[in-house]
Motif scaffolding. Structure first.
Motif, PDB file in Angstrom:
ATOM      1  N   LEU A 169       0.899  -1.344  -0.100  1.00 56.04           N
ATOM      2  CA  LEU A 169      -0.062  -0.125   0.006  1.00 56.04           C
ATOM      3  C   LEU A 169       1.008   1.187  -0.081  1.00 56.04           C
ATOM      4  O   LEU A 169       0.547   2.113  -0.623  1.00 56.04           O
ATOM      5  CB  LEU A 169      -0.838   0.045   1.112  1.00 56.04           C
ATOM      6  CG  LEU A 169      -1.749   1.233   1.374  1.00 56.04           C
ATOM      7  CD1 LEU A 169      -2.694   1.637   0.087  1.00 56.04           C
ATOM      8  CD2 LEU A 169      -2.739   0.856   2.458  1.00 56.04           C
ATOM      9  N   GLU A 170       1.989   1.139   0.890  1.00 57.66           N
ATOM     10  CA  GLU A 170       2.959   2.342   0.902  1.00 57.66           C
ATOM     11  C   GLU A 170       3.572   2.605  -0.816  1.00 57.66           C
ATOM     12  O   GLU A 170       3.606   3.607  -0.997  1.00 57.66           O
ATOM     13  CB  GLU A 170       3.911   2.204   1.791  1.00 57.66           C
ATOM     14  CG  GLU A 170       4.421   0.588   2.015  1.00 57.66           C
ATOM     15  CD  GLU A 170       5.107   0.532   3.155  1.00 57.66           C
ATOM     16  OE1 GLU A 170       4.380   0.122   4.117  1.00 57.66           O
ATOM     17  OE2 GLU A 170       6.422   0.754   3.397  1.00 57.66           O
ATOM     18  N   HIS A 171       3.658   1.438  -1.329  1.00 53.69           N
ATOM     19  CA  HIS A 171       4.299   1.565  -2.769  1.00 53.69           C
ATOM     20  C   HIS A 171       3.469   2.296  -3.830  1.00 53.69           C
ATOM     21  O   HIS A 171       3.610   3.135  -4.509  1.00 53.69           O
ATOM     22  CB  HIS A 171       4.826   0.452  -3.108  1.00 53.69           C
ATOM     23  CG  HIS A 171       5.780  -0.036  -1.991  1.00 53.69           C
ATOM     24  ND1 HIS A 171       5.924  -1.238  -1.456  1.00 53.69           N
ATOM     25  CD2 HIS A 171       7.127   0.351  -1.904  1.00 53.69           C
ATOM     26  CE1 HIS A 171       6.920  -1.442  -0.619  1.00 53.69           C
ATOM     27  NE2 HIS A 171       7.686  -0.466  -0.907  1.00 53.69           N
TER      28      HIS A 171
ATOM     29  N   TRP B  69      11.859  -1.492  -4.092  1.00 60.89           N
ATOM     30  CA  TRP B  69      10.685  -2.247  -4.240  1.00 60.89           C
ATOM     31  C   TRP B  69      10.639  -2.904  -5.685  1.00 60.89           C
ATOM     32  O   TRP B  69      10.322  -4.009  -5.745  1.00 60.89           O
ATOM     33  CB  TRP B  69       9.324  -1.542  -3.500  1.00 60.89           C
ATOM     34  CG  TRP B  69       8.182  -2.475  -3.724  1.00 60.89           C
ATOM     35  CD1 TRP B  69       7.929  -3.814  -3.018  1.00 60.89           C
ATOM     36  CD2 TRP B  69       6.983  -2.620  -4.552  1.00 60.89           C
ATOM     37  NE1 TRP B  69       6.707  -4.214  -3.476  1.00 60.89           N
ATOM     38  CE2 TRP B  69       6.184  -3.282  -4.408  1.00 60.89           C
ATOM     39  CE3 TRP B  69       6.821  -1.360  -5.608  1.00 60.89           C
ATOM     40  CZ2 TRP B  69       5.033  -3.468  -5.140  1.00 60.89           C
ATOM     41  CZ3 TRP B  69       5.583  -1.496  -6.245  1.00 60.89           C
ATOM     42  CH2 TRP B  69       4.834  -2.452  -6.344  1.00 60.89           C
ATOM     43  N   LEU B  70      10.717  -1.887  -6.782  1.00 68.18           N
ATOM     44  CA  LEU B  70      10.377  -2.296  -8.124  1.00 68.18           C
ATOM     45  C   LEU B  70      11.510  -3.500  -8.439  1.00 68.18           C
ATOM     46  O   LEU B  70      11.069  -4.326  -9.426  1.00 68.18           O
ATOM     47  CB  LEU B  70      10.579  -0.949  -8.877  1.00 68.18           C
ATOM     48  CG  LEU B  70       9.276  -0.190  -8.757  1.00 68.18           C
ATOM     49  CD1 LEU B  70       9.578   1.155  -9.619  1.00 68.18           C
ATOM     50  CD2 LEU B  70       8.162  -0.838  -9.423  1.00 68.18           C
ATOM     51  N   HIS B  71      12.410  -3.463  -7.838  1.00 72.57           N
ATOM     52  CA  HIS B  71      13.512  -4.295  -8.294  1.00 72.57           C
ATOM     53  C   HIS B  71      13.495  -5.752  -7.492  1.00 72.57           C
ATOM     54  O   HIS B  71      14.099  -6.719  -7.869  1.00 72.57           O
ATOM     55  CB  HIS B  71      14.914  -3.895  -8.129  1.00 72.57           C
ATOM     56  CG  HIS B  71      15.206  -2.834  -9.274  1.00 72.57           C
ATOM     57  ND1 HIS B  71      15.752  -2.881 -10.395  1.00 72.57           N
ATOM     58  CD2 HIS B  71      14.953  -1.650  -9.206  1.00 72.57           C
ATOM     59  CE1 HIS B  71      15.657  -2.196 -11.115  1.00 72.57           C
ATOM     60  NE2 HIS B  71      15.430  -1.047 -10.377  1.00 72.57           N
ATOM     61  N   GLU B  72      12.460  -5.820  -6.534  1.00 67.95           N
ATOM     62  CA  GLU B  72      12.338  -6.971  -5.943  1.00 67.95           C
ATOM     63  C   GLU B  72      11.343  -7.831  -6.649  1.00 67.95           C
ATOM     64  O   GLU B  72      10.341  -7.219  -6.778  1.00 67.95           O
ATOM     65  CB  GLU B  72      11.975  -6.701  -4.471  1.00 67.95           C
ATOM     66  CG  GLU B  72      12.725  -6.412  -3.418  1.00 67.95           C
ATOM     67  CD  GLU B  72      12.365  -5.835  -2.203  1.00 67.95           C
ATOM     68  OE1 GLU B  72      10.992  -5.944  -1.899  1.00 67.95           O
ATOM     69  OE2 GLU B  72      13.350  -5.150  -1.404  1.00 67.95           O
ATOM     70  N   PRO B  73      11.332  -9.024  -6.667  1.00 66.34           N
ATOM     71  CA  PRO B  73      10.335  -9.833  -7.040  1.00 66.34           C
ATOM     72  C   PRO B  73       9.112 -10.094  -6.238  1.00 66.34           C
ATOM     73  O   PRO B  73       9.449  -9.892  -4.934  1.00 66.34           O
ATOM     74  CB  PRO B  73      11.096 -11.336  -7.229  1.00 66.34           C
ATOM     75  CG  PRO B  73      12.205 -11.444  -6.262  1.00 66.34           C
ATOM     76  CD  PRO B  73      12.775  -9.879  -6.148  1.00 66.34           C
ATOM     77  N   ILE B  74       8.136 -10.072  -6.929  1.00 72.06           N
ATOM     78  CA  ILE B  74       6.714 -10.400  -5.980  1.00 72.06           C
ATOM     79  C   ILE B  74       6.249 -11.568  -6.203  1.00 72.06           C
ATOM     80  O   ILE B  74       6.453 -12.211  -7.447  1.00 72.06           O
ATOM     81  CB  ILE B  74       5.784  -9.195  -6.158  1.00 72.06           C
ATOM     82  CG1 ILE B  74       5.443  -8.995  -7.565  1.00 72.06           C
ATOM     83  CG2 ILE B  74       6.214  -8.170  -5.458  1.00 72.06           C
ATOM     84  CD1 ILE B  74       4.336  -8.149  -7.790  1.00 72.06           C
TER      85      ILE B  74
ATOM     86  N   GLU C 183      -0.909  -6.253  -7.358  1.00 68.33           N
ATOM     87  CA  GLU C 183       0.371  -5.738  -6.801  1.00 68.33           C
ATOM     88  C   GLU C 183       1.353  -5.362  -8.205  1.00 68.33           C
ATOM     89  O   GLU C 183       1.984  -4.278  -8.436  1.00 68.33           O
ATOM     90  CB  GLU C 183       1.137  -6.757  -6.066  1.00 68.33           C
ATOM     91  CG  GLU C 183       2.205  -6.013  -5.240  1.00 68.33           C
ATOM     92  CD  GLU C 183       2.642  -6.942  -4.035  1.00 68.33           C
ATOM     93  OE1 GLU C 183       2.532  -8.047  -3.930  1.00 68.33           O
ATOM     94  OE2 GLU C 183       3.867  -6.401  -3.591  1.00 68.33           O
ATOM     95  N   LEU C 184       1.265  -6.441  -9.222  1.00 70.05           N
ATOM     96  CA  LEU C 184       2.079  -6.307 -10.691  1.00 70.05           C
ATOM     97  C   LEU C 184       1.398  -4.987 -11.144  1.00 70.05           C
ATOM     98  O   LEU C 184       2.277  -4.235 -11.869  1.00 70.05           O
ATOM     99  CB  LEU C 184       1.655  -7.507 -11.522  1.00 70.05           C
ATOM    100  CG  LEU C 184       2.755  -7.589 -12.442  1.00 70.05           C
ATOM    101  CD1 LEU C 184       4.250  -7.494 -12.119  1.00 70.05           C
ATOM    102  CD2 LEU C 184       2.551  -8.574 -13.295  1.00 70.05           C
ATOM    103  N   ALA C 185       0.299  -4.660 -11.130  1.00 69.75           N
ATOM    104  CA  ALA C 185      -0.255  -3.528 -11.841  1.00 69.75           C
ATOM    105  C   ALA C 185       0.259  -2.203 -11.118  1.00 69.75           C
ATOM    106  O   ALA C 185       0.693  -1.006 -11.952  1.00 69.75           O
ATOM    107  CB  ALA C 185      -1.911  -3.324 -11.723  1.00 69.75           C
ATOM    108  N   VAL C 186       0.362  -2.073  -9.801  1.00 69.98           N
ATOM    109  CA  VAL C 186       1.071  -0.993  -9.223  1.00 69.98           C
ATOM    110  C   VAL C 186       2.431  -1.059  -9.527  1.00 69.98           C
ATOM    111  O   VAL C 186       3.137   0.184  -9.853  1.00 69.98           O
ATOM    112  CB  VAL C 186       0.903  -1.273  -7.645  1.00 69.98           C
ATOM    113  CG1 VAL C 186       1.618  -0.188  -6.853  1.00 69.98           C
ATOM    114  CG2 VAL C 186      -0.364  -1.461  -7.002  1.00 69.98           C
TER     115      VAL C 186
ATOM    116  N   ALA D 148       6.873   1.841 -12.685  1.00 68.23           N
ATOM    117  CA  ALA D 148       8.018   1.605 -13.604  1.00 68.23           C
ATOM    118  C   ALA D 148       8.250   2.720 -14.435  1.00 68.23           C
ATOM    119  O   ALA D 148       9.273   2.947 -14.792  1.00 68.23           O
ATOM    120  CB  ALA D 148       7.793   0.523 -14.457  1.00 68.23           C
ATOM    121  N   ALA D 149       7.217   3.771 -14.568  1.00 67.55           N
ATOM    122  CA  ALA D 149       7.193   5.120 -15.221  1.00 67.55           C
ATOM    123  C   ALA D 149       8.423   5.747 -14.591  1.00 67.55           C
ATOM    124  O   ALA D 149       8.788   6.744 -15.171  1.00 67.55           O
ATOM    125  CB  ALA D 149       5.904   5.668 -15.473  1.00 67.55           C
TER     126      ALA D 149
END
Lengths: 184, 184
Positions: free
Chosen positions: A3-5, A82-87, B95-98, B103-104
């Motif tokens: 949510l924070e992201h 966070w963007l570089h961590e896998p989910i 989450e992936l949509a976030v 990524a922008a």
DNA sequence: GCTTGCATGTAAGAGGTTACATGATTCG
DNA sequence: CGAATCATGTAACCTCTTACATGCAAGC
């Protein structure tokens, strides 16, 4: 833990107050990540304490003052990390599917109203998405050189595909319930 | 507040121990409602206290004893009541949509690996569903007079439709990321 | 001897929901 | 005069996740 992201992404797209974020989470980004104002205020406070966002008091006329938040450099770094961590690929929570399987031990026909109500909600959402797409993503030969715009559009296309799929499936469910109801 | 109902449905379909339920929640019903064994044991205990389910000690050879649970009359009534209550149409958590929108503000191309990994997971799930459908829902002119079977099948068809839609969308996302990456 | 499967749990902490609380302005 | 919108929060509770914990049997 995202949510924070989601809030960071939304604030990068456009700075705003907790209230404004809550409204965005009722539309737009909220279609992919729901949040109430209580959650949002709690996390804004935490992120401000952690130095991820900066607050600016904004006086307004005929309206209460508001605190406008924007993302700071550490916040941007946290988002980038966070963007570089896998989910984990999504684990769905499909309450209606549980109900449908449960209906075998009750009256299947009694579910019809509920399923039809859901169908209507999804039809409305689809119409809403399509209107948004027409409004924001069509123009005379829209160039879409802007990465942010392209990415917002592809996410919206995902929402549209999801609603279309769901509508078709709910029609399948309705037909199945009818078949079971008519003593076949 | 529906995990208990999902467990009730699963126990009505077939009685079993907490361990067995945990495994079912890794397959089958768990595709629409995920749960870990910790959650399951906690809720089994609560439902046993509330008299919704009955436990029966089962001694086994070369294996630990287990407690086999089955749904009691009050449990069935509780499920029936829930089935007749309306539920809110799903609020998705994508989450992936976030991440895609985020990524922008980072490197869009860096997301490619992540998206491709998700694509693989969904392709595997689709194959798994289709195998299950072939195994359980095809026969020489399968009559499907059984309501439970029909309802399980329609839920499975929903899972299949969801995975197909998701695969197509992820291909769209991958193409979009490529376009943004190739300096277009 | 190590890993996997069977079987059951506890405990701490993070996250999410629901209810409560306040107060001004605008519109019908 | 009441409802809706703008704006921000607290508190209690429930749920969920993650880590820890135990112990036996089977197969490699």
């Amino acid at each position: 833990m995202a949510l924070e992201h989601a809030i960071l992404v939304s604030l990068l797209e456009k700075p705003g107050s907790g209230y404004e974020l809550a409204r965005r989470f009722d539309r737009s980004i909220g279609y992919f990540w729901a949040a109430t104002h209580q959650q949002i205020y709690r996390i804004l406070k935490r992120m401000e304490n952690d130095g991820w966002i900066d607050a600016r008091e904004v006086a307004q006329q005929n309206r209460p003052d508001k605190k406008e938040y924007s993302v700071s450099a550490p916040g941007r770094a946290a988002l980038s990390q966070w963007l570089h961590e896998p989910i984990e690929p999504e684990s769905v929570r499909h309450e209606l599917a549980v109900k449908i399987r449960g209906a075998a031990f009750d009256d299947p026909a009694a579910l019809l109203h509920e399923v039809e109500r859901h169908r209507q909600v999804h039809a409305d959402r689809l119409a809403h998405y399509l209107a948004g797409e027409r409004r924001d993503f069509t123009g005379p030969e829209a160039p879409e050189t802007d990465a942010g715009r392209e990415l917002q559009h592809v996410v919206l296309r995902g929402g549209i595909a999801y609603e279309r799929m769901t509508l078709a499936w709910l029609d399948d469910v309705i037909a199945t319930l009818h078949r079971l109801g008519s003593g076949h």
